[in-house]
Design a protein around this motif. Structure first.
Motif, mmCIF file in Angstrom:
data_model
loop_
_atom_site.group_PDB
_atom_site.id
_atom_site.type_symbol
_atom_site.label_atom_id
_atom_site.label_comp_id
_atom_site.label_asym_id
_atom_site.label_seq_id
_atom_site.Cartn_x
_atom_site.Cartn_y
_atom_site.Cartn_z
ATOM 1 N N ARG A 276 26.434 7.746 -18.435
ATOM 2 C CA ARG A 276 25.801 8.906 -19.084
ATOM 3 C C ARG A 276 24.329 8.994 -18.724
ATOM 4 O O ARG A 276 23.806 10.080 -18.429
ATOM 5 C CB ARG A 276 25.990 8.785 -20.615
ATOM 6 C CG ARG A 276 25.131 9.747 -21.451
ATOM 7 C CD ARG A 276 25.528 11.201 -21.265
ATOM 8 N NE ARG A 276 24.793 12.099 -22.125
ATOM 9 C CZ ARG A 276 23.572 12.561 -21.900
ATOM 10 N NH1 ARG A 276 22.905 12.156 -20.836
ATOM 11 N NH2 ARG A 276 23.001 13.411 -22.721
ATOM 12 N N ARG A 277 23.635 7.865 -18.713
ATOM 13 C CA ARG A 277 22.212 7.852 -18.361
ATOM 14 C C ARG A 277 22.006 8.240 -16.908
ATOM 15 O O ARG A 277 21.058 8.956 -16.577
ATOM 16 C CB ARG A 277 21.611 6.473 -18.618
ATOM 17 C CG ARG A 277 21.469 6.100 -20.095
ATOM 18 C CD ARG A 277 20.911 4.710 -20.218
ATOM 19 N NE ARG A 277 19.565 4.616 -19.654
ATOM 20 C CZ ARG A 277 19.030 3.490 -19.181
ATOM 21 N NH1 ARG A 277 19.723 2.367 -19.165
ATOM 22 N NH2 ARG A 277 17.801 3.504 -18.700
ATOM 23 N N ASN B 160 10.368 12.531 -24.402
ATOM 24 C CA ASN B 160 11.441 11.880 -25.142
ATOM 25 C C ASN B 160 12.708 12.702 -25.204
ATOM 26 O O ASN B 160 13.637 12.359 -25.925
ATOM 27 C CB ASN B 160 10.984 11.572 -26.581
ATOM 28 C CG ASN B 160 9.842 10.574 -26.608
ATOM 29 O OD1 ASN B 160 9.902 9.552 -25.917
ATOM 30 N ND2 ASN B 160 8.800 10.858 -27.389
ATOM 31 N N CYS C 112 17.027 10.083 -21.420
ATOM 32 C CA CYS C 112 18.446 9.943 -21.066
ATOM 33 C C CYS C 112 18.987 8.687 -21.736
ATOM 34 O O CYS C 112 18.586 7.573 -21.387
ATOM 35 C CB CYS C 112 18.615 9.865 -19.550
ATOM 36 S SG CYS C 112 18.218 11.407 -18.689
ATOM 37 N N ARG C 113 19.897 8.866 -22.661
ATOM 38 C CA ARG C 113 20.400 7.749 -23.455
ATOM 39 C C ARG C 113 21.922 7.668 -23.380
ATOM 40 O O ARG C 113 22.575 8.565 -22.874
ATOM 41 C CB ARG C 113 19.952 7.897 -24.913
ATOM 42 C CG ARG C 113 18.431 7.941 -25.071
ATOM 43 C CD ARG C 113 18.010 8.170 -26.521
ATOM 44 N NE ARG C 113 16.557 8.181 -26.652
ATOM 45 C CZ ARG C 113 15.793 9.252 -26.480
ATOM 46 N NH1 ARG C 113 16.364 10.404 -26.174
ATOM 47 N NH2 ARG C 113 14.486 9.187 -26.601
ATOM 48 N N GLY C 114 22.459 6.563 -23.916
ATOM 49 C CA GLY C 114 23.903 6.376 -23.919
ATOM 50 C C GLY C 114 24.305 5.284 -22.963
ATOM 51 O O GLY C 114 23.481 4.469 -22.527
ATOM 52 N N HIS C 115 25.593 5.249 -22.607
ATOM 53 C CA HIS C 115 26.083 4.237 -21.676
ATOM 54 C C HIS C 115 25.514 4.509 -20.275
ATOM 55 O O HIS C 115 24.940 5.567 -20.004
ATOM 56 C CB HIS C 115 27.610 4.217 -21.649
ATOM 57 C CG HIS C 115 28.233 5.558 -21.404
ATOM 58 N ND1 HIS C 115 28.257 6.160 -20.169
ATOM 59 C CD2 HIS C 115 28.840 6.429 -22.249
ATOM 60 C CE1 HIS C 115 28.859 7.325 -20.241
ATOM 61 N NE2 HIS C 115 29.218 7.522 -21.498
ATOM 62 N N ARG C 116 25.699 3.558 -19.383
ATOM 63 C CA ARG C 116 25.035 3.612 -18.073
ATOM 64 C C ARG C 116 25.412 4.848 -17.260
ATOM 65 O O ARG C 116 24.570 5.466 -16.625
ATOM 66 C CB ARG C 116 25.368 2.339 -17.277
ATOM 67 C CG ARG C 116 24.485 2.128 -16.055
ATOM 68 C CD ARG C 116 24.752 0.774 -15.428
ATOM 69 N NE ARG C 116 23.841 0.493 -14.333
ATOM 70 C CZ ARG C 116 22.629 -0.012 -14.467
ATOM 71 N NH1 ARG C 116 22.164 -0.291 -15.675
ATOM 72 N NH2 ARG C 116 21.864 -0.244 -13.424
ATOM 73 N N CYS D 203 22.654 12.051 -16.561
ATOM 74 C CA CYS D 203 21.531 12.758 -17.174
ATOM 75 C C CYS D 203 20.300 12.691 -16.270
ATOM 76 O O CYS D 203 19.625 13.695 -16.031
ATOM 77 C CB CYS D 203 21.244 12.151 -18.543
ATOM 78 S SG CYS D 203 19.694 12.672 -19.307
ATOM 79 N N SER D 204 20.007 11.502 -15.748
ATOM 80 C CA SER D 204 18.829 11.315 -14.888
ATOM 81 C C SER D 204 18.968 12.126 -13.602
ATOM 82 O O SER D 204 17.993 12.675 -13.087
ATOM 83 C CB SER D 204 18.646 9.832 -14.570
ATOM 84 O OG SER D 204 18.408 9.080 -15.737
ATOM 85 N N ASP E 293 15.996 14.939 -23.499
ATOM 86 C CA ASP E 293 16.928 15.126 -22.395
ATOM 87 C C ASP E 293 16.640 16.503 -21.791
ATOM 88 O O ASP E 293 15.909 17.305 -22.343
ATOM 89 C CB ASP E 293 18.356 15.030 -22.936
ATOM 90 C CG ASP E 293 19.391 14.910 -21.834
ATOM 91 O OD1 ASP E 293 19.038 15.080 -20.671
ATOM 92 O OD2 ASP E 293 20.565 14.663 -22.159
ATOM 93 N N PRO F 70 13.307 8.842 -18.936
ATOM 94 C CA PRO F 70 13.156 8.782 -20.386
ATOM 95 C C PRO F 70 13.826 9.997 -21.039
ATOM 96 O O PRO F 70 13.787 11.095 -20.497
ATOM 97 C CB PRO F 70 11.637 8.813 -20.587
ATOM 98 C CG PRO F 70 11.089 9.410 -19.330
ATOM 99 C CD PRO F 70 12.014 8.977 -18.236
#
Length: 326
Positions: free
Chosen positions: A252-253, A320, A246-250, A256-257, A322, A244
């Motif tokens: 990027r997620r 919520n 981590c947003r954006g395209h796959r 981030c994860s 990053d 949770p």
């Protein structure tokens, strides 16, 4: 109208970069120097491309440690009575930038630790993943020399542990192959998956045989990180695949994860911060009905995990933000 193959390749490159949100890298991609990957062919340590730094609460500056000079520790701020942690970054990383600095700073705030970092950034630059993978062997050999340097100066093996992120986690594991005795503890933060399991034998990746205590934290299992149980005790965080915040395209997620494992672990080192995992039957990533809670007590993840812990634990962390997060 015929389209030259070079133009097709260039167009495809532009499309990929655009989808990745990295249009600014196009100039670099077209520069031949961008692809000058370094494959180390030597097996001699020390190596100029692999540096060790010491951080302590008693010094305002980082101190370079030269394992070729016996007096290097004597005239540093190293405290032989403190515990020692060796922190190793992963692909396209560096010891002086996030998220590795979060871990370093957390140990300094915690106190009672000599914090050593391994810098091998020049051997693991983007986009040279294959050469970085090849170079891990030399980095592990030289890092094992640092480990032996500490024990030769009186540090107890039980007071040394290695914390590695991504490829750094595998380097921690590989170090034991260059030591006369198995390490006491390794903490692997989302150990790297791409090409590692396919092309690397167990000798070249982190396993539970590499130390008496091997803990692994999964945050992007099945993508950039290893799957299932790797160590004696594994923690599958928020299902293990995407985190949770981590947003954006796959891609990027996923990235981030992958880095979030370092932030979660750093939080556990800080005073009065604990994440508890419950015994679970699922592998990692764990999704839907495959997750089943097992009998047993909750287990703290990270710095406070007991050395005798074993099994798979599922951890839920609600936030919520990053990396870093509140």
């Amino acid at each position: 109208m015929r389209t030259p193959s070079a133009f097709v390749i260039l167009a495809g490159t532009c499309l990929v970069l655009s989808l990745a949100g990295a249009e600014a890298l196009l100039v670099n991609v077209l520069d031949v120097r961008y692809w000058r990957c370094v494959f180390k062919k030597t097996s001699q340590c020390p190596d100029d491309d692999i540096k060790f730094f010491l951080y302590t609460r008693n010094s305002m500056y980082r101190e370079m440690v030269d394992v070729a000079r016996p007096a290097s520790l004597k005239y540093s701020s190293w405290d032989p009575d403190h515990k020692n942690v060796i922190i190793i970054h992963g692909f396209n990383g560096t010891e002086s930038k996030v998220p590795m600095t979060f871990i370093r700073n957390a140990y300094l705030v915690h106190g009672g630790y000599n914090v050593f970092t391994v810098e091998w950034a020049s051997l693991t630059r983007f986009p040279c993943y294959l050469s970085a993978l090849s170079n891990t062997k030399l980095v592990a050999q030289c890092s094992a020399q640092l480990y032996s340097f500490l024990t030769a100066h009186g540090a107890l093996a039980t007071k040394i542990h290695c914390v590695g992120h991504s490829l750094g986690a595998h380097i921690c594991g590989m170090m034991s192959g260059y030591l006369s005795h198995k390490q006491h503890k390794i903490i692997g933060l989302d150990p790297a998956r791409p090409l590692v399991r396919r092309y690397g034998s167990e000798e070249f990746r982190l396993t539970r045989d590499d130390a008496h205590v091997v803990q692994v934290i999964h945050t992007n299992a099945g993508a950039l990180g290893e799957v299932s149980q790797v160590g004696h005790v594994d923690f599958c965080v928020n299902g293990g695949r995407f985190q949770p915040g981590c947003r954006g395209h796959r891609l990027r997620r996923a990235r981030c994860s992958h880095f979030q494992s370092a932030c979660y672990f750093a939080q556990t080192v800080m005073p009065d911060r604990r994440f508890l995992g419950v015994p679970c039957s699922a592998g990692c990533p764990a999704t839907g009905r495959s997750v089943g809670r097992l009998p047993g007590r909750a287990m703290p993840m990270g710095e406070d995990t007991p050395d005798g812990a074993s099994g798979m634990y599922c951890v839920t962390i609600r936030h919520n933000n990053d990396c870093p997060f509140d």
